[in-house]
Each structure stands twice: as structure tokens, then as C-alpha cells.
Design a protein around this motif. Structure first.
Motif, PDB file in Angstrom:
ATOM      1  N   THR A 103       4.581   0.938  -2.028  1.00  0.00           N
ATOM      2  CA  THR A 103       3.598   1.304  -3.054  1.00  0.00           C
ATOM      3  C   THR A 103       3.812   0.477  -4.305  1.00  0.00           C
ATOM      4  O   THR A 103       2.841   0.040  -4.946  1.00  0.00           O
ATOM      5  N   CYS A 104       5.071   0.242  -4.648  1.00  0.00           N
ATOM      6  CA  CYS A 104       5.350  -0.616  -5.805  1.00  0.00           C
ATOM      7  C   CYS A 104       4.858  -2.038  -5.565  1.00  0.00           C
ATOM      8  O   CYS A 104       4.304  -2.686  -6.475  1.00  0.00           O
ATOM      9  N   GLU A 105       5.035  -2.538  -4.349  1.00  0.00           N
ATOM     10  CA  GLU A 105       4.530  -3.873  -4.028  1.00  0.00           C
ATOM     11  C   GLU A 105       3.009  -3.919  -4.167  1.00  0.00           C
ATOM     12  O   GLU A 105       2.445  -4.911  -4.663  1.00  0.00           O
ATOM     13  N   TYR A 106       2.345  -2.853  -3.745  1.00  0.00           N
ATOM     14  CA  TYR A 106       0.896  -2.757  -3.900  1.00  0.00           C
ATOM     15  C   TYR A 106       0.517  -2.800  -5.385  1.00  0.00           C
ATOM     16  O   TYR A 106      -0.421  -3.512  -5.782  1.00  0.00           O
ATOM     17  N   LEU A 107       1.240  -2.051  -6.204  1.00  0.00           N
ATOM     18  CA  LEU A 107       0.924  -2.003  -7.631  1.00  0.00           C
ATOM     19  C   LEU A 107       1.198  -3.337  -8.315  1.00  0.00           C
ATOM     20  O   LEU A 107       0.485  -3.721  -9.253  1.00  0.00           O
ATOM     21  N   GLU A 108       2.205  -4.069  -7.829  1.00  0.00           N
ATOM     22  CA  GLU A 108       2.464  -5.399  -8.399  1.00  0.00           C
ATOM     23  C   GLU A 108       1.268  -6.317  -8.176  1.00  0.00           C
ATOM     24  O   GLU A 108       0.927  -7.136  -9.047  1.00  0.00           O
TER      25      GLU A 108
END
Length: 394
Positions: free
Chosen positions: A107-112
């Protein structure tokens, strides 16, 4: 198979008989849609409210702060994505760790990709977050800190209260993925300054497909699923009434039995750890020796492959894992084990064993005796072990 010893309770647990019994009427007798206005169906809305209160009481929260989800991964996604959207006017920076579950990391990778900046904190050799590095990572634009309560692979419990204090001192929201910890250790959201918390039913002898996200009153988090007005207009979709009832029953059961159950698990966990470390050479315990989940033991055995070990254990009726069930089948070593400093060749030879209340000392003895035999056999076929022995003789 004559014998089954299930030691993969971090992946999922057996649904308790009393949980199944509580759920059954809501499949066949009380099956009404809680959003309908007539009494037969509307009664289920009150049933849902009662389960919120059960869960909230265990956390020291309020019933209207519990939002039901389809599980822990959805709750993690909701906490991060909706917070990022709601607070992007304040900042675009999120802090997490390198050992989070992939529901957080991906999810963090998506937000990046959406323009947010994420700091992934290192951990020490036991998998514990370094508080000074957490403080140093905070920026004026930091809007969220997300640190798991306890690691799903190595069992290490984080200093959650201290992390929550740091977050609140800086006016930053604090989310914790408590999927492994909830029901295993006492959690109080106010004492730990937790703003959001994720949990899942099937990790504590409840049904699969149900979980919840605790959201503290006042947290400006957006809707995650749009459509109807369910979950106070924050998560649309007809409520999973049987699942919610099962979750409530499982949470009550976990709270009522926690002291006795985890006391027994801790005793057997330590017995398992001591036997393995004393009797099998060239192995190590992963995770903190004492600050770990009551039922978790994670080992690395040098000179062997974890996959081969699991297959041979399965042939003896022993169920274990090499890490998270969500990454089974991956050829890459565990990101958690790499983060605590293990080299690839040692990380590949890892085994996670997670107990439940039904495991006995006799079961543990059988498992350790089997491990000694299997590890010895695999090492006999290992060129790496042969090279190691030859060097030791010189």
C-alpha cells in the motif's frame, strides 16, 4: 496421515466450536439484511452494534469507533489510503518499517506512485524499531506513522506505547497493524496513543473474511468503499452478519481465556526454543528472545533450504511455514529476515512454528525429534555443509 500437529496458527486458526455455534442462526434463521426497515431484519442491526461494543471493550475504545471490514489487509489499506487522502493538505510523508506485512508495504508503494513520500525504518537484529531513528525521520510534512504491534514472522513485539507517544507529541496520526497481536496480548488504545488499529477474525479462532479497523473519534479518515450508508457511511456493502457475530464471539473468547491460554503457550514456546537451540547445531532464533508473541518461534537452520524442511515436516504430519502465508511460493527470502541482518543463504533456511492452546508437551517433543532427524538428513546432502565440515577439520 496418522498424526497432525498444526503449528501454523499465525497463518490461520481453527474456528472455535462456540464461534461456529454463535454464527449458525444468522445463516438460516436470522438472515435479514440489517438495512431493511422491518423488524425481522432490523434486529440484526442491534446484533451488529452489540459486537462493536464487545470488541471496543477489549480495546478500551467506544463501540462507534469499530468499523467492520473483510479482514486485516482491507483494514490496513483503508487506514493508509484514506488517511493519505484526507490529510494530504497537511503533508505527504508517511513513516513505516521494513518488516511490515505486505498489506502495509504494498500500500505504501502504491501511495508513493501517487506522490506520497514514505520512510521505511530499519530495525535492530531482534526486529525492534529504533526510537531515535523514528524521531529523526519525522518531518513537518509527516501525517502518519504505521508500525505493526507484533511481527507476523518473527513474533517481535514493538514498543507501541513509546511509538504512540512520539506520534502524538508531534501531532501525527498513529496506526498499528495488530492482526497478530490482537487476542494474544492485552491492548489498550488510549494507553498506547493508538489512532487506528487493524485486526482480523481468523487469527483468533474466528471466521475468515471478517476483520475490523478501529478509528479514534476525531480522526478525519475518508470513506473506503462507496455505495450505501453502512458502517456510518464509511464502508458501503451489506454487512456480513454471521461473520460479525463470529468475530464478536471469538474476541470475547480470546479475552476471557487470554491469561491462561497465553501462559500455556509461552511455557511450551520456551520449551520448544530451548530444545531446538540446545539440540540442533548451527541454528538461531529469529526475533526478540522475550519480547515476542506467546505462541511464536522462528528459527534459521544453516546449510538447508526451508522449502525442503517444510515438505519433510509435512510428511510427518507437522504443519509449519517459512514465513508469511501471503508470500508462500515466493523464491525470495523473507524481507523480515533480511531486514534483521540475515544473509540470503541463512534466511532461506528458516522455519516459523506458531502454537495454539491445544498443543501439548508431547507434541513439541515429537516436533523437535523430527526436526533433528530432518535437519541432519538434509545437511548430509548439502554441499555447503560438507564444505563447512571440511574447513572445520583443517
Amino acid at each position: 496421515m496418522e498424526r497432525l500437529i498444526y503449528l501454523d496458527n499465525a497463518a490461520t486458526t481453527k474456528t472455535a466450536p462456540e464461534v461456529v455455534e454463535a454464527m449458525l442462526p444468522y445463516f438460516t434463521e436470522r438472515y435479514g439484511n440489517p438495512s431493511s426497515v422491518y423488524g425481522f431484519a432490523a434486529a440484526n442491526k442491534e446484533v451488529i452494534s452489540q459486537q462493536r461494543d464487545v470488541i471496543a471493550q477489549v480495546l478500551g475504545a467506544k463501540g462507534n469507533e469499530i468499523y467492520f471490514t473483510a479482514g486485516g489487509s482491507e483494514a490496513d489499506n483503508w487506514a493508509l489510503k484514506a488517511t493519505a487522502e484526507a490529510y494530504e493538505g497537511k503533508g505527504n510523508h508517511i513513516i513505516t518499517t521494513k518488516i511490515e506485512h505486505h498489506a502495509i508495504l504494498h500500500t505504501c508503494e502504491y501511495l508513493e506512485k501517487k506522490g506520497f513520500e514514505v520512510t521505511y525504518l530499519d530495525v535492530d537484529e531482534d526486529g525492534v524499531v529504533k526510537l531515535d531513528e523514528l524521531k529523526a525521520a519525522i518531518r513537518p510534512t509527516t501525517i502518519l506513522i504505521s508500525v505493526m504491534y507484533a511481527n507476523n514472522e518473527i513474533g517481535t513485539i514493538q514498543p507501541i506505547r513509546e511509538i504512540g507517544e512520539i506520534a502524538h507529541e508531534h501531532g501525527i496520526l498513529f496506526h498499528t497493524d495488530a492482526v497478530q497481536a490482537f487476542g494474544q496480548v492485552p491492548i489498550h488504545v488510549d494507553e498506547c496513543h493508538i489512532d487506528m488499529l487493524s485486526a482480523s477474525g481468523h487469527k483468533l479462532n474466528g471466521p475468515k473474511g471478517i476483520g475490523f479497523l478501529y478509528i479514534r473519534t476525531g480522526v478525519k479518515i475518508r470513506s473506503f468503499v462507496h455505495g450505501g450508508g453502512q458502517e456510518r457511511k464509511r464502508r458501503a456493502g451489506t454487512e456480513n452478519v454471521p461473520g460479525i457475530v463470529g468475530l464478536g464471539a471469538a474476541v470475547k473468547r480470546a479475552a476471557d481465556t487470554m491469561a491462561e491460554r497465553t501462559g500455556k503457550e509461552t511455557e511450551l514456546r520456551d520449551y520448544l526454543i530451548n530444545r531446538v537451540l540446545d539440540e540442533i547445531p548451527h541454528c538461531r532464533l529469529n526475533g526478540h528472545r522475550t519480547k515476542r508473541l506467546p505462541n511464536n518461534a522462528n528459527f534459521s537452520f544453516r546449510f538447508i533450504e526451508g522449502e525442503s524442511l517444510l515438505i519433510k515436516l509435512d510428511m510427518k504430519g507437522i504443519c509449519g511455514s517459512s514465513g508469511s502465508a501471503c508470500t508462500s511460493g515466493s523464491l525470495d527470502p523473507s524481507h523480515v529476515l533480511l531486514a534483521i541482518g540475515l544473509p540470503h543463504e541463512i534466511a532461506h533456511g528458516s522455519l516459523r512454528l506458531t502454537l495454539n492452546e491445544e498443543i501439548t508437551k508431547e507434541d513439541i517433543d515429537y516436533v523437535v525429534d523430527s526436526l533433528k532427524e530432518i535437519v541432519g538428513h538434509l545437511r548430509e546432502m548439502s554441499p555447503l555443509y560438507e564444505d563447512f565440515i571440511n574447513k572445520q577439520k583443517k
